[in-house]
Write an enzyme that holds these catalytic residues in place. Structure first.
Site, short mmCIF file in Angstrom:
data_model
loop_
_atom_site.label_atom_id
_atom_site.label_comp_id
_atom_site.label_asym_id
_atom_site.label_seq_id
_atom_site.Cartn_x
_atom_site.Cartn_y
_atom_site.Cartn_z
N HIS A 187 0.83 -1.20 0.00
CA HIS A 187 0.00 0.00 0.00
C HIS A 187 0.87 1.26 0.00
O HIS A 187 0.49 2.28 -0.57
CB HIS A 187 -0.91 0.01 1.24
CG HIS A 187 -2.30 -0.42 0.97
ND1 HIS A 187 -2.91 -1.45 1.62
CD2 HIS A 187 -3.23 0.05 0.09
CE1 HIS A 187 -4.14 -1.60 1.17
NE2 HIS A 187 -4.35 -0.70 0.25
N GLU A 405 0.19 -17.05 -14.27
CA GLU A 405 0.99 -16.79 -13.07
C GLU A 405 2.28 -17.60 -13.04
O GLU A 405 3.14 -17.36 -12.20
CB GLU A 405 0.18 -17.13 -11.82
CG GLU A 405 -1.08 -16.31 -11.66
CD GLU A 405 -1.99 -16.88 -10.58
OE1 GLU A 405 -2.04 -16.29 -9.49
OE2 GLU A 405 -2.63 -17.92 -10.83
#
Length: 543
Positions: A187, A405
């Site tokens: 974040h 992925e």
């Protein structure tokens, strides 16, 4: 003055120089004693403390806008989580713990579950730690942890920053951020870009260095001792976006949100997401001792889909396995769980679990009005992709795709696109597997830098395959949250970008300033580079 130099991962562009202000370390673990004389009264202290913390965060949220407000509101909601409060109250009643210790232990249970889930969920454990420390401080009558008031422009240095701390930063006072821990998908990285503050994460040794002033380069990740004079080259501006994912030449690229809960979905919709590119369904299973019923799953998914009625939502089926243990799956121990039975591989032996989930997703889609697609995680071959698509069709879901992925899926992109409707690239896990580098480990954070040329070249292979087959390809890893890298991805043929809601405005605004030909030039330059720093420089040149 010495010539001390350190390096980390540059996650937010710009360069700044100035005096250091260190963010205090987290609160120590509260003691388990003495036992309260009145457990009822002690338990009754918990809810008012959580309410005070939530109210304080909401008041801060009212002073900011956009991404910062959304993060603060989400953290405030987390502080008032009824399950956390009830769990802490029960510990006081059952084990005679002081309220602060009870909150700490209750939060640790949630933190442990998130860390065990791995990936994005593990990265969100930092959010719960922040809420825990704020409530504990409130109960102990101590100052709340976080960033101190800055008397003058400074470079912030911390072990890591909680989202609520980063969201409340004033770009006029914070010249740059440097953290010892964290990574490119944290974040801190996302919000620093949103606020226009140069930032370097995973800068090992910065706390022990004791440097009083720093020169921080958010592009190269270089941090060195400076003379203390204030110099700033960050933007210091918050981006503005009209909510339409489009380049200035009219080329459309969907700008979507990554969500993993109803709160995430609400925040993404409020931030202007044109839909959802990655709906993580693990939240429905994390604390389940038994598999949730189809009805329970349907209700949970519908709550996330509700804000996106009439808009596209891509739902990822359960990404679990030995490295993300779920009790009802009873996984066998594995010597190397990251390379074991996880993601879609679980469904090969427990197809009924996948079928029930697909049934619930179809029902939630019908009731919510969202335009729902599904995709499978950890697909390695075209045969696995075809197997998943067949089951999705049988459940009544007409649009099905897979995630890229692992390197094999990137190398087989053309074959896979023959049997699916779309591909979505999970750059976080793809980087982890390409470089054999755990994305949660700070010591190898530089290898998980999304600007690594080896990773970019694999993404380009998938983009070429999608262009050749005429099928869409998205990126739902946080590489999409970097505005400059988003342009490079478009130049490689990517047709949609999905990210944390805090990055939507910054990326959307950047796209509106560029064009397809510029993106293609940037992509060619980045792909020809030998290292991440050179790739960034080459991508920036056409802009």
């Amino acid at each position: 003055m010495s010539s001390t130099r350190l390096s980390g991962v540059g996650v937010s562009s710009g360069r700044a120089t100035g005096p250091v202000v260190r963010v205090a370390e987290a609160l120590p673990e509260p003691p388990a004693g003495p036992r309260p004389a009145d457990t009822t009264a002690e338990a009754a202290r918990i809810r008012p403390a959580t309410e005070a913390v939530a109210q304080r965060l909401m008041e801060r949220a009212k002073t900011v806008e956009g991404d910062a407000r959304a993060v603060l509101e989400t953290t405030a909601a987390m502080a008032g989580d009824p399950s956390l409060i009830k769990s802490a109250e029960k510990l006081v009643a059952d084990e005679s713990l002081p309220a602060a210790r009870a909150v700490h232990q209750a939060a640790q249970k949630f933190i442990g579950a998130l860390q065990a889930a791995g990936g994005y969920m593990a990265e969100r454990a930092r959010d719960v730690q922040d809420v825990r420390d704020r409530v504990v401080a409130e109960l102990l009558g101590l100052p709340a942890p976080g960033v101190p008031d800055l008397a003058s422009p400074s470079v912030l240095v911390a072990r890591d920053l909680a989202p609520a701390d980063t969201a409340g930063l004033d770009p006029a006072k914070v010249l740059a951020l440097v953290t010892e821990e964290g990574g490119p998908t944290s974040h801190t990285a996302i919000l620093a870009r949103s606020l226009g503050i140069p930032a370097v994460v995973a800068c090992r040794g910065i706390l022990a260095s004791g440097l009083a002033a720093l020169d921080v380069d958010g592009d190269t990740g270089q941090v060195r001792e400076s003379d203390g004079k204030v110099r700033a080259a960050g933007t210091g501006k918050k981006a503005e976006w009209n909510g339409v994912g489009a380049l200035k030449d009219g080329h459309r690229v969907k700008v979507l949100g990554n969500v993993g809960s109803p709160a995430d979905a609400t925040a993404a919709a409020a931030a202007g997401a044109e839909g959802v590119g990655l709906f993580r369904t693990e939240f429905c299973f994390l604390d389940a001792a038994e598999e949730p019923t189809v009805a329970e799953q349907t209700a949970a998914y519908a709550a996330v889909l509700a804000p996106f009625a009439g808009k596209p939502v891509v739902v990822r089926t359960l990404d679990a396995g030995a490295d993300k243990p779920l009790a009802f799956l009873s996984p066998d121990p594995e010597p190397n769980p990251a390379l074991g039975v996880r993601g879609l591989r679980v469904a090969f032996d427990r197809a009924e679990v996948l079928d029930r989930q697909l049934e619930a997703i179809a029902a939630a889609a019908a009731s919510s009005g969202a335009d729902v697609s599904v995709m499978a995680p950890m697909v390695a071959t075209a045969a696995e992709a075809a197997w998943f698509v067949e089951r999705a069709r049988a459940a009544g879901i007409q649009r099905a795709g897979v995630m890229v992925e692992v390197p094999s899926a990137a190398l087989l992109a053309r074959e896979i696109l023959q049997v699916v409707d779309f591909i979505s690239i999970g750059t976080n896990d793809l980087a982890q597997y390409v470089f054999a580098a755990d994305r949660q480990l700070g010591g190898v954070a530089a290898l998980n830098d999304p600007w690594q040329p080896a990773l970019l070249r694999l993404i380009a292979l998938v983009g070429e395959a999608a262009t050749a087959t005429g099928k869409p390809v998205g990126v739902c890893g946080e590489a999409a949250a970097d505005p400059l890298l988003a342009c490079v991805l478009i130049g490689m043929g990517i047709t949609s970008l999905s990210m944390n809601h805090t990055a939507l405005t910054t990326v959307g605004a950047k796209l509106a300033t560029t064009s397809v030909d510029i993106c293609q030039l940037a992509a060619r330059g980045a792909l020809a580079a030998a290292d991440p720093a050179s790739a960034k420089l080459a991508a920036r040149a056409p802009h």
